[in-house]
Design an enzyme around this catalytic site. Structure first.
Site, PDB file in Angstrom:
ATOM      1  N   PRO A  88      -8.419  26.212 -12.858  1.00  0.00           N
ATOM      2  CA  PRO A  88      -9.219  27.050 -13.911  1.00  0.00           C
ATOM      3  C   PRO A  88     -10.046  28.196 -13.552  1.00  0.00           C
ATOM      4  O   PRO A  88     -10.339  29.022 -14.245  1.00  0.00           O
ATOM      5  CB  PRO A  88      -9.684  25.824 -14.744  1.00  0.00           C
ATOM      6  CG  PRO A  88      -9.082  24.625 -14.503  1.00  0.00           C
ATOM      7  CD  PRO A  88      -8.533  24.813 -13.185  1.00  0.00           C
ATOM      8  N   GLU A 116      -9.584  15.639 -10.855  1.00  0.00           N
ATOM      9  CA  GLU A 116     -10.787  16.422 -11.121  1.00  0.00           C
ATOM     10  C   GLU A 116     -10.577  17.959 -10.287  1.00  0.00           C
ATOM     11  O   GLU A 116     -11.682  18.618 -10.374  1.00  0.00           O
ATOM     12  CB  GLU A 116     -12.074  15.731 -11.060  1.00  0.00           C
ATOM     13  CG  GLU A 116     -12.311  14.658 -12.229  1.00  0.00           C
ATOM     14  CD  GLU A 116     -12.384  15.208 -13.411  1.00  0.00           C
ATOM     15  OE1 GLU A 116     -12.939  16.088 -13.629  1.00  0.00           O
ATOM     16  OE2 GLU A 116     -11.446  14.766 -14.272  1.00  0.00           O
ATOM     17  N   ARG A 153      11.651  36.817 -12.445  1.00  0.00           N
ATOM     18  CA  ARG A 153      12.520  37.388 -13.433  1.00  0.00           C
ATOM     19  C   ARG A 153      12.423  39.158 -12.830  1.00  0.00           C
ATOM     20  O   ARG A 153      13.593  39.897 -13.057  1.00  0.00           O
ATOM     21  CB  ARG A 153      11.898  37.895 -14.598  1.00  0.00           C
ATOM     22  CG  ARG A 153      11.823  36.392 -15.443  1.00  0.00           C
ATOM     23  CD  ARG A 153      10.955  36.424 -16.526  1.00  0.00           C
ATOM     24  NE  ARG A 153      11.937  36.889 -17.942  1.00  0.00           N
ATOM     25  CZ  ARG A 153      11.827  38.067 -18.266  1.00  0.00           C
ATOM     26  NH1 ARG A 153      10.651  38.696 -17.920  1.00  0.00           N
ATOM     27  NH2 ARG A 153      12.405  38.495 -19.110  1.00  0.00           N
ATOM     28  N   ASP A 168      10.240  43.968 -21.424  1.00  0.00           N
ATOM     29  CA  ASP A 168       9.648  43.238 -21.941  1.00  0.00           C
ATOM     30  C   ASP A 168       8.163  43.323 -22.496  1.00  0.00           C
ATOM     31  O   ASP A 168       7.650  44.322 -21.925  1.00  0.00           O
ATOM     32  CB  ASP A 168       9.580  41.901 -21.320  1.00  0.00           C
ATOM     33  CG  ASP A 168      10.887  41.063 -21.198  1.00  0.00           C
ATOM     34  OD1 ASP A 168      11.677  41.171 -22.285  1.00  0.00           O
ATOM     35  OD2 ASP A 168      11.263  40.225 -20.490  1.00  0.00           O
TER      36      ASP A 168
END
Length: 264
Positions: A88, A116, A153, A168
């Protein structure tokens, strides 16, 4: 392009890549996917990879010894690869980062966290931290798979036509959301494909798609509208433009105002 996952759950990666486009890309030799499990580098009979945090606190922290040994092993296999830790606290994934990875010529080693998180010292063997958004998941495997899918991709041959990726949402030169797409039947329960897409006039189709792309972006992600585009919509141009362009932006401004997407 080669992707190597340092993960405690290689079966999760193996299952995810055994379907659809990624499976075909692997079968065709366009990408390679492999895993290294840090548990294989533990020295105790329980194959311990985590421990309680110094200073107290809830949860368990991934130990440096097995993780760093696994990363070193991964670097032996892919010496020039970029090592990315999914957590994160990393920079947030965006399309420009995806394209940066895809065009870099580097293979990628994903270091997938769990519990954690990592012992901080592990990051000395990592090139960068990456997050896929402002939320927390149970592990780094899903984020790593998302990054791989997005990057793959752009590898020639994976999608058949590279323009599929380039057109896209977020990938176009203007960074706008994609325009609506339709296919057969023309009429589905009273919902009809717009006439402009069926008349064969490619100039009209291109103009319609551009307008729809701008509208979708104003409606859902207005912060993505480039300042120069907004100025053009308002009739302010930095240089000379053709009458056709002026008419296009005037029509677009009127349509945006009618739909309540532009005020003033």
């Amino acid at each position: 392009m080669r992707f190597l996952f340092v993960t405690l759950f290689p079966e999760q990666i193996e299952q995810a890549v055994s379907h659809s486009i990624i499976k075909r890309a692997i079968a065709n030799g366009l990408i390679q996917v492999s895993c290294i499990n840090p548990r294989d580098f533990t020295t105790d009979r329980h194959h311990t990879v985590d421990d309680t945090p110094f200073g107290g606190g809830v949860g368990m922290v991934l130990k440096p010894e097995p993780l760093v040994t696994a990363i070193r092993k991964a670097k032996e296999q892919l010496p020039e690869a970029r090592v990315i830790a999914l957590c994160p606290g990393g920079r947030t994934l965006k399309q420009e980062i995806v394209e940066e990875y895809a065009h870099s010529g580097q293979d990628i080693i994903f270091v997938c966290g769990h519990y954690e998180g990592f012992d901080e010292r592990i990051f000395n063997w990592v090139d960068e931290k990456l997050s896929i958004g402002d939320y927390v998941l149970t592990g780094g495997e899903l984020p790593a798979l998302i990054v791989m899918d997005a990057v793959a991709r752009f590898i020639p041959g994976v999608l058949g036509k590279l323009t599929s990726a380039e057109e896209d949402s977020f990938s176009a030169a203007d960074g706008l959301l994609e325009y609506p797409q339709y296919t057969r039947p023309v009429d589905f329960e009273g919902l009809v494909v717009p006439e402009v897409l069926r008349n064969g006039n490619h100039a009209h189709i291109a103009a319609w798609r551009k307008k729809q792309s701008v509208k979708a972006t104003y409606r859902l992600r207005p912060e993505l509208i480039p300042p120069e585009l907004e100025q053009a919509i308002l009739g302010h141009f930095p240089g000379k433009v053709s009458k056709t362009e002026k008419r296009f932006y005037a029509e677009l401004r009127q349509e945006l105002e009618e739909e309540g997407l532009l005020h003033g």
